[in-house]
Design an enzyme around this catalytic site. Structure first.
Site, PDB file in Angstrom:
ATOM      1  N   HIS A  53       0.841  -1.207   0.000  1.00  0.00           N
ATOM      2  CA  HIS A  53       0.000   0.000   0.000  1.00  0.00           C
ATOM      3  C   HIS A  53       0.864   1.240   0.000  1.00  0.00           C
ATOM      4  O   HIS A  53       1.016   1.873   1.042  1.00  0.00           O
ATOM      5  CB  HIS A  53      -0.906  -0.007   1.217  1.00  0.00           C
ATOM      6  CG  HIS A  53      -2.081   0.915   1.108  1.00  0.00           C
ATOM      7  ND1 HIS A  53      -2.037   2.235   1.517  1.00  0.00           N
ATOM      8  CD2 HIS A  53      -3.328   0.713   0.649  1.00  0.00           C
ATOM      9  CE1 HIS A  53      -3.220   2.792   1.328  1.00  0.00           C
ATOM     10  NE2 HIS A  53      -4.020   1.892   0.807  1.00  0.00           N
ATOM     11  N   PHE A  54       1.442   1.656  -0.966  1.00  0.00           N
ATOM     12  CA  PHE A  54       1.475   1.201  -2.354  1.00  0.00           C
ATOM     13  C   PHE A  54       2.944   1.053  -2.735  1.00  0.00           C
ATOM     14  O   PHE A  54       3.735   1.915  -2.362  1.00  0.00           O
ATOM     15  CB  PHE A  54       0.818   2.220  -3.285  1.00  0.00           C
ATOM     16  CG  PHE A  54      -0.618   2.520  -2.938  1.00  0.00           C
ATOM     17  CD1 PHE A  54      -1.626   1.641  -3.319  1.00  0.00           C
ATOM     18  CD2 PHE A  54      -0.959   3.662  -2.246  1.00  0.00           C
ATOM     19  CE1 PHE A  54      -2.955   1.928  -3.034  1.00  0.00           C
ATOM     20  CE2 PHE A  54      -2.283   3.945  -1.946  1.00  0.00           C
ATOM     21  CZ  PHE A  54      -3.281   3.077  -2.338  1.00  0.00           C
TER      22      PHE A  54
END
Length: 146
Positions: A53-54
């Site tokens: 993420h991410f």
């Protein structure tokens, strides 16, 4: 438990049932049992959620910011004598807003002020700040297991 702030992770684990990797508080900076808590979370680059993420743009998920605010409120609730050793379940959130991205290296200052308690159910206003900037806010509802 004698309350001398700040409370570290060992003391927090005596209050909350959460454990790694889901204990999201590093320290409790100020506490008024049943009324108000201020806590801190150092957001580290090796936190488990950043791998996905991410990739290339690590951002703390908003749901985990909300969970950190809820854990902060749970400290206030579970320090009350009648709630010690119980679990405070997250029962809802209203008026939640995210105002700032939270990244590795940020320090979250989490505050929850308990507004209302009726029996085992209560509500509190919570915020998460990075420095002076508001990162998130919301009104949390909790239910203490009886």
């Amino acid at each position: 438990m004698t309350l001398r702030v700040p409370l570290g992770r060992a003391e927090i684990e005596q209050i909350l049932p959460h454990r790694d990797p889901f204990l999201l508080l590093d320290e409790v900076l100020d506490v008024q049992p049943g009324r108000r808590v201020v806590a801190r979370r150092e957001v580290r680059g090796d936190d488990w959620w950043f791998a996905g993420h991410f990739p290339g743009r690590p951002v703390m998920p908003g749901v985990l910011i909300v969970e950190a605010m809820a854990q902060t409120g749970a400290v206030a609730v579970l320090l009350e004598e009648q709630n010690r050793g119980r679990i405070a379940f997250f029962a809802g959130i209203d008026d939640c807003r995210f105002k700032r991205v939270v990244e590795p290296g940020d320090t979250l200052i989490l505050t929850c002020e308990i507004d209302q308690v009726r029996g085992p159910v209560g509500r509190g206003r919570a915020t998460a700040h990075v420095g002076e900037a508001l990162a998130a806010r919301g009104t949390l509802t909790f239910a203490v297991e009886r």
